[in-house]
Design a protein around this motif. Sequence first.
Motif, short mmCIF file in Angstrom:
data_model
loop_
_atom_site.label_atom_id
_atom_site.label_comp_id
_atom_site.label_asym_id
_atom_site.label_seq_id
_atom_site.Cartn_x
_atom_site.Cartn_y
_atom_site.Cartn_z
N LEU A 79 3.08 3.70 -7.55
CA LEU A 79 2.58 2.91 -8.68
C LEU A 79 1.32 3.50 -9.32
O LEU A 79 1.30 3.80 -10.51
CB LEU A 79 2.32 1.47 -8.24
CG LEU A 79 3.55 0.64 -7.87
CD1 LEU A 79 3.15 -0.80 -7.58
CD2 LEU A 79 4.57 0.67 -9.01
N LYS A 80 0.26 3.64 -8.54
CA LYS A 80 -1.00 4.13 -9.11
C LYS A 80 -0.90 5.58 -9.57
O LYS A 80 -1.37 5.92 -10.66
CB LYS A 80 -2.12 3.95 -8.09
CG LYS A 80 -2.49 2.49 -7.84
CD LYS A 80 -2.92 1.81 -9.13
CE LYS A 80 -3.24 0.35 -8.92
NZ LYS A 80 -3.59 -0.35 -10.18
N ALA A 89 -7.71 3.11 -8.19
CA ALA A 89 -6.70 3.56 -7.23
C ALA A 89 -7.34 4.08 -5.95
O ALA A 89 -6.83 3.85 -4.84
CB ALA A 89 -5.82 4.64 -7.85
N SER A 92 0.83 -1.21 0.00
CA SER A 92 0.00 0.00 0.00
C SER A 92 0.87 1.26 0.00
O SER A 92 0.52 2.27 -0.62
CB SER A 92 -0.94 0.01 1.21
OG SER A 92 -0.21 0.03 2.43
N SER A 96 2.27 1.47 -3.70
CA SER A 96 1.21 1.69 -4.68
C SER A 96 0.57 3.06 -4.51
O SER A 96 0.26 3.74 -5.50
CB SER A 96 0.13 0.61 -4.54
OG SER A 96 0.64 -0.64 -4.93
N ALA A 156 6.12 -2.72 -10.25
CA ALA A 156 4.82 -3.41 -10.27
C ALA A 156 5.00 -4.92 -10.31
O ALA A 156 4.27 -5.66 -9.63
CB ALA A 156 4.00 -2.94 -11.47
#
Length: 540
Positions: free
Chosen positions: A173-174, A377, A166, A169, A435
């Motif tokens: 990432l998101k 997301a 989390s 991301s 990822a």
Amino acid sequence: MRDKISQLFCLQKNACKNNTTDNRGHNVPTKAANNGTMCANGTIGTEGPEATETDSSGTGRMRKPLERNGSTQNDAVHLERRLGLFSGVALIVGTMIGSGIFVSPSGLLVRTGSVGVSFVIWLACGVLSLLGALAYAELGTMNTSSGAEWAYFMDAYGPAPAFLFSWVSTLVLKPSQMAIICLSFAQYAVEAFVTECDPPRGVVKMVALVAIVMILFVNCYSVNLGMAVQNVFTAAKLVAVVIVICGGAWKLMQGNTQHLSNAFNGPMPNVGAIATAFYTGLWAYDGWNNLNYVTEEIQNPSKNLPRSIIIGIPLVTLCYALINISYLAAMSPQEMIESEAVAVTFGNRILGAMAWLMPLSVTISTFGSANGTLFAAGRLCFAASREGHLLDILSYVHVRRLTPAPGLIFHSLIASAMVLHGTIDSLIDFFSFTAWIFYGGAMLALIVMRYTKPNYPRPYKVPIIIPVVVLVISIYLVAAPIFETPRIEYLYALLFIFAGLIFYVPFVKLGMTPRFMNKVTLFFQLLLEVVPTSSMAMFE
């Protein structure tokens, strides 16, 4: 300030009359029972927040449900199941077909140096995405909580690895995924008005920021509006794909096959080049797991989740294969490499006076993809925060619109910062490397739970060879570039992942909370009109 919030939202205290809040700091309600505790999902257990139930496999053993303590129909405010099969397919297809197929073809040719090898990698990326998504379908039907990898890491490994996911991301990432897509959207949108020179970088970034704001407004306003936009833009981008395919078919019927003959001429790329070429191709396929982030909002997820995957990903793979053939029917490999906007060049060659349709189609495609990316997301942020892994305010939903507005706003702010300071190529490489560390972790989680939770009901089950194959490939995709062409950026990525432990230990493991955070949370509740999904027991 609490009284002001209560008056603002017109809350009725009897909505949470029998609820108490647990001591983990994320407002998850528990209800007392004579012989145990009542969890947030309404099941009764003997100890702790999870319930034990009889295993439906016929063994008579007991199992614990994998769902996290989330919002339920009994909560005063909760996320509703509004996504059917069509919306599920639209979310997958609409997110996958974005900027990648319009940006990546030239990059893949550069890294492979061969038309034939690049085409094989395009197909291999589709097969790999399908296998990975089928494994995710098993995970998503075992645990229908939102959050995808975060929820699966919690089940298989515990809170620390889930927090690291989390952490990465939410912060990298998101947001980077959305930043890449919005930069591509802006590049094509501005290029339609600039013919004699490259689009000014400042203008491109400003248009990308405007796109982020528009998408944020749509998703904060209404879940139904967000999915309506997704459905419409998915249909529109499929029309654009059909235009490209028909144009390529027309050129092939004219006999323009010279660029497709002897496709495998030339030297074969090395191991590291193939891995980085996979990064480029897999970026175009990314989004195959986005439906797992919103499983709490899918109608009948045990059926619609795998069905959406089985319909959506092969459709995207077929489209990508035909689009690449169409490009090569109209352009030489060298022309594709030199073109910064392959789809626009294709339109100029094929459509003549209607060439403006291609940049329009690409902007529609990328806008829809960015919309789906933010939609998913926000749910990851919502799910992780609800369990106490991120700020509490990020797990709250709007009291009337029932959208996870704080999580959506948080992701949009980070994506905006990346738009201002990043480039497409650098973001793609960092995104893909990081990822696939977590994609491989999800495959390992499935394998681990086959042994640690063997009796848990699996409405959809894949052969064990599928997660094993995807795990091996993910290890290759992560390791090959490091050994073939070592770059300091890979070390930075790994250091950033494990740096999350610096925040995990004091704030999650030990439960330390700065005194001012309660005031900050209450301030943003007033500002955004949001509440926790826990029957709002905080007002008792």
